[in-house]
Design an enzyme around this catalytic site. Structure first.
Site, PDB file in Angstrom:
ATOM      1  CG  HIS A  48      10.355  28.903  75.760  1.00 42.98           C
ATOM      2  ND1 HIS A  48      11.499  29.465  76.272  1.00 42.98           N
ATOM      3  CD2 HIS A  48      10.323  29.270  74.457  1.00 42.98           C
ATOM      4  CE1 HIS A  48      12.134  30.128  75.327  1.00 42.98           C
ATOM      5  NE2 HIS A  48      11.429  30.014  74.204  1.00 42.98           N
ATOM      6  CG  HIS A  50       8.641  30.217  69.579  1.00 45.22           C
ATOM      7  ND1 HIS A  50       8.932  31.547  69.763  1.00 45.22           N
ATOM      8  CD2 HIS A  50       9.556  29.528  70.294  1.00 45.22           C
ATOM      9  CE1 HIS A  50       9.990  31.661  70.552  1.00 45.22           C
ATOM     10  NE2 HIS A  50      10.393  30.441  70.893  1.00 45.22           N
ATOM     11  NE  ARG A  52       7.752  29.869  64.630  1.00 39.46           N
ATOM     12  CZ  ARG A  52       8.933  30.177  65.107  1.00 39.46           C
ATOM     13  NH1 ARG A  52       9.116  31.358  65.705  1.00 39.46           N
ATOM     14  NH2 ARG A  52       9.947  29.344  65.025  1.00 39.46           N
ATOM     15  CG  ASP A 140      12.484  33.212  73.577  1.00 36.23           C
ATOM     16  OD1 ASP A 140      13.528  32.962  74.192  1.00 36.23           O
ATOM     17  OD2 ASP A 140      12.042  32.494  72.671  1.00 36.23           O
ATOM     18  CG  HIS A 167      16.973  34.959  74.064  1.00 37.55           C
ATOM     19  ND1 HIS A 167      16.571  33.911  73.274  1.00 37.55           N
ATOM     20  CD2 HIS A 167      18.166  35.368  73.551  1.00 37.55           C
ATOM     21  CE1 HIS A 167      17.478  33.698  72.328  1.00 37.55           C
ATOM     22  NE2 HIS A 167      18.451  34.572  72.477  1.00 37.55           N
ATOM     23  CG  HIS A 220      16.369  28.958  75.581  1.00 36.64           C
ATOM     24  ND1 HIS A 220      17.343  29.899  75.862  1.00 36.64           N
ATOM     25  CD2 HIS A 220      15.493  29.583  74.751  1.00 36.64           C
ATOM     26  CE1 HIS A 220      17.070  31.010  75.223  1.00 36.64           C
ATOM     27  NE2 HIS A 220      15.948  30.857  74.557  1.00 36.64           N
ATOM     28  CG  ASP A 293      13.035  27.477  72.338  1.00 38.74           C
ATOM     29  OD1 ASP A 293      12.156  28.269  71.914  1.00 38.74           O
ATOM     30  OD2 ASP A 293      14.255  27.675  72.164  1.00 38.74           O
TER      31      ASP A 293
END
Length: 416
Positions: A48, A50, A52, A140, A167, A220, A293
């Site tokens: 998990h 990010h 971007r 998510d 999520h 999460h 996360d």
């Protein structure tokens, strides 16, 4: 590559790496890299993160994010699809894969969106995305609010044998809250987010997975109620798995005191009771995975009012140290259990090959100094996101070297 004098399974040994595989473990003659005092672990897998990219590269990109990953001891990261545009087609999956092959310091596995544009209306073509390398599916950052859409998605995922990552947030209950509903929010005059906003959706996903006899993964988790719902579901045989993050067992909503926007995250940091319940869930096996996360943001995103600040913590470079300090040094779990949470179980859930440190396996290795103590310094992060509430925290357990597919990618402060 020859690694000398490392500790593996409580014994001092050497490891010979040929190509991308572990060729031999044992006493090996010859000069090599002296790893005295370092403990050898299977490199971590974060299911998990990010990264971007595309479209939000001021916050992070594949190159900077994977540099942060190898510094954190990761050989594999699974990147969420809430980019610009959303990773909701086979072409976007292919873009991430191709870009990663060119610039990434570790292996990158795209997670595709469950719905087109992550808008919660129409399912994406998951089979086509899977064929191009999507390892799981999630919206998510947004919940799939329509229960029937989620039901159809779970049926589709079951048919193609892939994992849905949910999520869990009931928007009508979360409303415009910005931190955990509780005493700290009241004292700060900020709108709170109730535990129920998470737990209602956790319950829904469990009911759907149970009715369809299929698997679902809850992202999460942060509350006592979520832990209990999942614990009870597992006892009934429901195919539910879940993850939590270091910030949910290392600290509480009190860290947001003084309007500390670096402590603003979704789901929010919770109460001490919730923190203890998360730790108990890790201890008893209810929680399967520690993910980060990892959510990097620009300075502008965080240095503003609490209401306006973006949610998220840059977590790849601190996850092992926070986890080792909070869970292993405190005596809650063993180092082997931490490895299971950060390396073994996430790979099982997304169906990546084992990277146990054994002859014949891929050489994905993390070497850590378990006795090293240091202060976290966000200014040294390789991630573009310097947004951590743990700056200046003293922690124990430091990643010193990370080997990815037989190549030394991180060496005590330097990217190779």
């Amino acid at each position: 590559m020859l690694l000398k004098n490392l500790t593996l399974n409580d014994k001092i040994t050497d490891i010979l790496i040929e190509g991308d595989k572990i060729a031999k473990i044992g006493k090996i003659d010859g000069e090599g890299i002296d790893c005295k005092g370092l403990t050898c672990l299977p490199a971590f897998c974060d299911m998990h993160v990010h990264l971007r990219e595309p479209g939000q590269t001021a916050k992070e990109d594949i190159e900077s994010g994977t540099r942060a990953a190898v510094r954190g001891g990761y050989s594999d990261v699974c990147c969420m699809p809430n980019t610009t545009p959303v990773i909701d087609s086979e072409y976007m999956v292919e873009y991430v894969k191709l870009k990663s092959e060119k610039v990434a310091s570790c292996s990158v596995h795209p997670i595709g969106a469950i719905t087109v544009g992550s808008k919660g209306e129409f399912l994406t073509e998951m089979r086509k995305m899977t064929d191009k390398g999507a390892i799981a599916f999630s919206d998510d950052g947004r919940p799939v609010e329509n229960a029937n859409v989620m039901k159809l998605a779970l049926e589709y995922a079951k048919d193609i044998d892939t994992l849905l990552i949910s999520h869990c947030e009931e928007k009508s209950l979360a409303k415009d809250g910005v931190m955990n509903e509780g005493l700290v929010a009241t004292e700060l005059g900020l709108k709170g987010i109730s535990s129920a906003s998470e737990e209602v959706m956790v319950a829904r996903e469990i009911i759907l997975a149970e009715s369809l006899n299929t698997r679902v993964h809850i992202a999460h988790i942060s509350t006592k109620g979520s832990v209990q719902l999942i614990r009870e579901a597992k006892a009934r045989g429901v195919k539910v798995s879940c993850e939590t993050c270091p910030h949910y067992f290392s600290t509480t909503d009190e860290l947001a005191d003084g309007y500390n926007t670096f402590a603003k995250v979704n789901p929010p940091l919770r109460s001490e009771e919730d923190r203890k319940a998360i730790i108990e869930g890790i201890k008893d096996g209810t929680i399967d995975v520690i993910a980060t996360d990892h959510a990097p943001h620009t300075k502008k995103d965080k240095e503003c009012t609490f209401d306006e600040a973006a949610n998220g913590i840059s977590g790849l470079e601190t996850a092992f140290s926070l986890s080792y300090t909070s869970l292993v040094k405190s005596g809650v779990i063993t180092l082997d259990r931490l490895v299971e949470l950060m390396s073994v179980r996430p790979r099982e859930l997304v169906k990546l090959p084992s990277n146990e440190v054994e002859e014949g396996n891929k050489a994905n290795i993390t070497l850590v100094d378990l006795n090293a103590t240091y202060k976290i310094d966000r200014n040294t992060f390789f991630s573009k996101g310097k947004n951590t509430p743990f700056d200046k925290w003293e922690v124990q357990g430091k990643v010193v070297k990370t080997i990815v597919n037989g190549k030394l990618k991180y060496d005590d402060g330097e990217i190779k």
